[in-house]
Design a protein around this motif. Structure first.
Motif, PDB file in Angstrom:
ATOM      1  N   ARG A   1       1.009  -1.218  -0.133  1.00 52.93           N
ATOM      2  CA  ARG A   1      -0.020   0.059   0.194  1.00 52.93           C
ATOM      3  C   ARG A   1       1.032   1.255   0.078  1.00 52.93           C
ATOM      4  O   ARG A   1       0.634   2.195  -0.933  1.00 52.93           O
ATOM      5  N   LEU A   2       1.945   1.264   0.900  1.00 50.05           N
ATOM      6  CA  LEU A   2       2.888   2.445   0.857  1.00 50.05           C
ATOM      7  C   LEU A   2       3.582   2.442  -0.364  1.00 50.05           C
ATOM      8  O   LEU A   2       3.710   3.755  -0.873  1.00 50.05           O
ATOM      9  N   PHE A   3       4.077   1.634  -0.821  1.00 49.03           N
ATOM     10  CA  PHE A   3       4.834   1.477  -1.919  1.00 49.03           C
ATOM     11  C   PHE A   3       4.020   1.930  -3.219  1.00 49.03           C
ATOM     12  O   PHE A   3       4.607   2.972  -3.947  1.00 49.03           O
ATOM     13  N   ALA A   4       2.885   1.728  -3.389  1.00 49.29           N
ATOM     14  CA  ALA A   4       1.995   2.317  -4.399  1.00 49.29           C
ATOM     15  C   ALA A   4       1.809   3.911  -4.214  1.00 49.29           C
ATOM     16  O   ALA A   4       1.838   4.625  -5.082  1.00 49.29           O
ATOM     17  N   ALA A   5       1.395   4.375  -2.810  1.00 46.00           N
ATOM     18  CA  ALA A   5       1.347   5.717  -2.660  1.00 46.00           C
ATOM     19  C   ALA A   5       2.709   6.628  -2.780  1.00 46.00           C
ATOM     20  O   ALA A   5       2.559   7.494  -3.218  1.00 46.00           O
ATOM     21  N   LEU A   6       3.746   5.728  -2.399  1.00 41.09           N
ATOM     22  CA  LEU A   6       4.971   6.601  -2.843  1.00 41.09           C
ATOM     23  C   LEU A   6       5.567   6.567  -4.056  1.00 41.09           C
ATOM     24  O   LEU A   6       6.600   7.124  -4.448  1.00 41.09           O
ATOM     25  N   TYR A   7       5.063   5.711  -5.151  1.00 41.88           N
ATOM     26  CA  TYR A   7       5.699   5.500  -6.305  1.00 41.88           C
ATOM     27  C   TYR A   7       6.106   6.577  -7.134  1.00 41.88           C
ATOM     28  O   TYR A   7       7.047   6.467  -7.685  1.00 41.88           O
ATOM     29  N   ASP A   8       5.046   7.356  -7.591  1.00 39.49           N
ATOM     30  CA  ASP A   8       5.041   8.559  -8.459  1.00 39.49           C
ATOM     31  C   ASP A   8       5.973   9.331  -7.966  1.00 39.49           C
ATOM     32  O   ASP A   8       7.057  10.044  -8.520  1.00 39.49           O
ATOM     33  N   ARG A   9       5.984   9.697  -6.515  1.00 38.11           N
ATOM     34  CA  ARG A   9       7.059  10.811  -5.782  1.00 38.11           C
ATOM     35  C   ARG A   9       8.204  10.303  -5.723  1.00 38.11           C
ATOM     36  O   ARG A   9       9.325  10.965  -5.991  1.00 38.11           O
ATOM     37  N   GLY A  10       8.479   8.982  -5.540  1.00 38.76           N
ATOM     38  CA  GLY A  10       9.906   8.298  -5.341  1.00 38.76           C
ATOM     39  C   GLY A  10      10.727   8.490  -6.870  1.00 38.76           C
ATOM     40  O   GLY A  10      11.823   8.361  -6.688  1.00 38.76           O
ATOM     41  N   LEU A  11       9.700   8.284  -7.853  1.00 41.36           N
ATOM     42  CA  LEU A  11      10.375   8.322  -9.092  1.00 41.36           C
ATOM     43  C   LEU A  11      10.453   9.368  -9.798  1.00 41.36           C
ATOM     44  O   LEU A  11      11.051   9.616 -11.030  1.00 41.36           O
ATOM     45  N   ALA A  12       9.827  10.748  -8.995  1.00 38.24           N
ATOM     46  CA  ALA A  12       9.916  11.854  -9.913  1.00 38.24           C
ATOM     47  C   ALA A  12      11.129  12.479 -10.447  1.00 38.24           C
ATOM     48  O   ALA A  12      11.166  12.913 -11.559  1.00 38.24           O
ATOM     49  N   ALA A  13      12.156  12.345  -9.485  1.00 44.22           N
ATOM     50  CA  ALA A  13      13.440  13.007 -10.039  1.00 44.22           C
ATOM     51  C   ALA A  13      14.043  12.161 -11.171  1.00 44.22           C
ATOM     52  O   ALA A  13      14.603  12.619 -12.261  1.00 44.22           O
ATOM     53  N   THR A  14      13.768  10.986 -11.158  1.00 46.51           N
ATOM     54  CA  THR A  14      14.390   9.952 -11.997  1.00 46.51           C
ATOM     55  C   THR A  14      13.655  10.258 -13.537  1.00 46.51           C
ATOM     56  O   THR A  14      14.111  10.191 -14.701  1.00 46.51           O
ATOM     57  N   GLU A  15      12.100  10.391 -13.335  1.00 45.16           N
ATOM     58  CA  GLU A  15      11.330  10.671 -14.561  1.00 45.16           C
ATOM     59  C   GLU A  15      11.707  11.889 -15.145  1.00 45.16           C
ATOM     60  O   GLU A  15      11.770  12.213 -16.390  1.00 45.16           O
ATOM     61  N   GLU A  16      12.069  12.968 -14.338  1.00 38.70           N
ATOM     62  CA  GLU A  16      12.244  14.379 -14.708  1.00 38.70           C
ATOM     63  C   GLU A  16      13.875  14.457 -15.600  1.00 38.70           C
ATOM     64  O   GLU A  16      13.893  14.915 -16.440  1.00 38.70           O
ATOM     65  N   ALA A  17      14.717  13.573 -15.094  1.00 39.32           N
ATOM     66  CA  ALA A  17      15.940  13.521 -15.413  1.00 39.32           C
ATOM     67  C   ALA A  17      16.097  12.685 -16.820  1.00 39.32           C
ATOM     68  O   ALA A  17      17.302  12.330 -17.137  1.00 39.32           O
ATOM     69  N   GLY A  18      15.092  11.922 -17.339  1.00 39.45           N
ATOM     70  CA  GLY A  18      15.106  11.430 -18.466  1.00 39.45           C
ATOM     71  C   GLY A  18      14.624  10.081 -18.682  1.00 39.45           C
ATOM     72  O   GLY A  18      14.469   9.774 -19.810  1.00 39.45           O
ATOM     73  N   LEU A  19      13.965   9.750 -17.626  1.00 43.04           N
ATOM     74  CA  LEU A  19      12.997   8.343 -17.900  1.00 43.04           C
ATOM     75  C   LEU A  19      12.033   8.488 -18.503  1.00 43.04           C
ATOM     76  O   LEU A  19      11.324   7.890 -19.246  1.00 43.04           O
ATOM     77  N   ARG A  20      11.252   9.823 -18.414  1.00 40.35           N
ATOM     78  CA  ARG A  20       9.959  10.224 -18.875  1.00 40.35           C
ATOM     79  C   ARG A  20      10.264  10.307 -20.566  1.00 40.35           C
ATOM     80  O   ARG A  20       9.305   9.800 -21.446  1.00 40.35           O
ATOM     81  N   ASP A  21      11.235  10.700 -20.704  1.00 41.15           N
ATOM     82  CA  ASP A  21      11.690  11.037 -22.263  1.00 41.15           C
ATOM     83  C   ASP A  21      12.011   9.506 -22.752  1.00 41.15           C
ATOM     84  O   ASP A  21      11.476   9.238 -24.217  1.00 41.15           O
ATOM     85  N   ARG A  22      12.593   8.493 -22.213  1.00 38.82           N
ATOM     86  CA  ARG A  22      12.587   7.064 -22.579  1.00 38.82           C
ATOM     87  C   ARG A  22      11.270   6.452 -22.865  1.00 38.82           C
ATOM     88  O   ARG A  22      11.114   5.897 -23.861  1.00 38.82           O
TER      89      ARG A  22
END
Ligand SMILES: C[S@@+](CC[C@H](N)C(=O)[O-])C[C@H]1O[C@@H](n2cnc3c(N)ncnc32)[C@H](O)[C@@H]1O
Length: 214
Positions: A12-33
């Motif tokens: 439950r916690l993992f799902a709640a934190l997932y987007d926030r936990g990945l935000a810096a990685t998404e911003e730094a290039g994962l989203r572009d991939r």
């Protein structure tokens, strides 16, 4: 092995934190991939283990239908509450090892950061091949076992604790070998790195594998 209470509370916690936990990685290039990968999706498209739906905004006009599968109840709850999920024609609670679809139903299957977590990746890849039309493609973006022996050794050492905090994620899987051993044929693959991520989950592969014509 973690108990059921741990799994359900942490899940439950993992799902709640997932987007926030990945935000810096998404911003730094994962989203572009993600965007570059999904530009290749065509026709009726299935995504396995869609998580909170981070791929959904990136599907292009080439798809004619979008079916998302997600077996985790907490991830699925997050996915369903996102406005982007309205884009999907269906959200189905099913594991990739047992896809409730007929043979040759899809032209594209998408899997991102998911073959690390699926308990039986070989069974999942066999199912992906089954539901793909001949000539259809699996588009994949996965973190994988490092080609550097020193990092791979750390991936092996830290696999058990990482699996606990990563909600079942295996940081040391040779996923390209698993795809190569499956009924699919790797069409192209490129290596990359997951930005702003711990070294044990930094090595990435991105590419496409095709279901050969019968
Ligand atoms: C690290 S998350 C990735 C989520 C999403 N694909 C992404 O790119 O952000 C791993 C996902 O795999 C899902 N999963 C776990 N077991 C699975 C299975 N047997 N079949 C399909 N998905 C599974 C989890 O529920 C979770 O949503």
């Amino acid at each position: 092995m973690p108990g059921r209470l741990y799994e359900s509370t942490w899940g439950r916690l993992f799902a709640a934190l997932y987007d926030r936990g990945l935000a810096a990685t998404e911003e730094a290039g994962l989203r572009d991939r993600r965007r570059a990968l999904l530009a290749g999706a065509r026709g009726p498209t299935l995504e396995i283990g869609a998580g909170t739906g981070l791929n959904v905004p990136h599907y292009g006009p080439g798809i004619s239908e979008l079916v998302l599968t997600e077996p985790g109840e907490h991830m699925a709850a997050r996915l369903r509450e996102k406005p982007a999920a309205a884009r999907a024609d269906a959200v189905v609670a099913a594991p990739a090892e047992r896809l409730p679809f007929p043979d040759a139903r899809f032209e594209t299957v998408v899997g991102t950061l998911v073959l690390c977590t699926i308990p039986d990746p070989a069974a999942a890849l066999a199912e992906v091949a089954r539901v793909l039309r001949p000539g259809g493609r699996l588009l994949f973006l996965e973190h994988v076992r490092s080609p550097e022996p020193r990092i791979a050794r750390w991936q092996d050492r830290l696999m058990a604790p990482w699996r606990l905090i990563g909600d079942g994620c295996h940081c040391n899987r040779d996923t390209l070998a698993a795809i190569t051993a499956s009924p699919l044929e790797v069409e192209h693959v490129e290596d990359g790195t997951m930005p702003k991520a711990p070294a044990i989950v930094r090595p990435l592969i991105q590419g496409a594998a095709v279901r050969p014509a019968d």
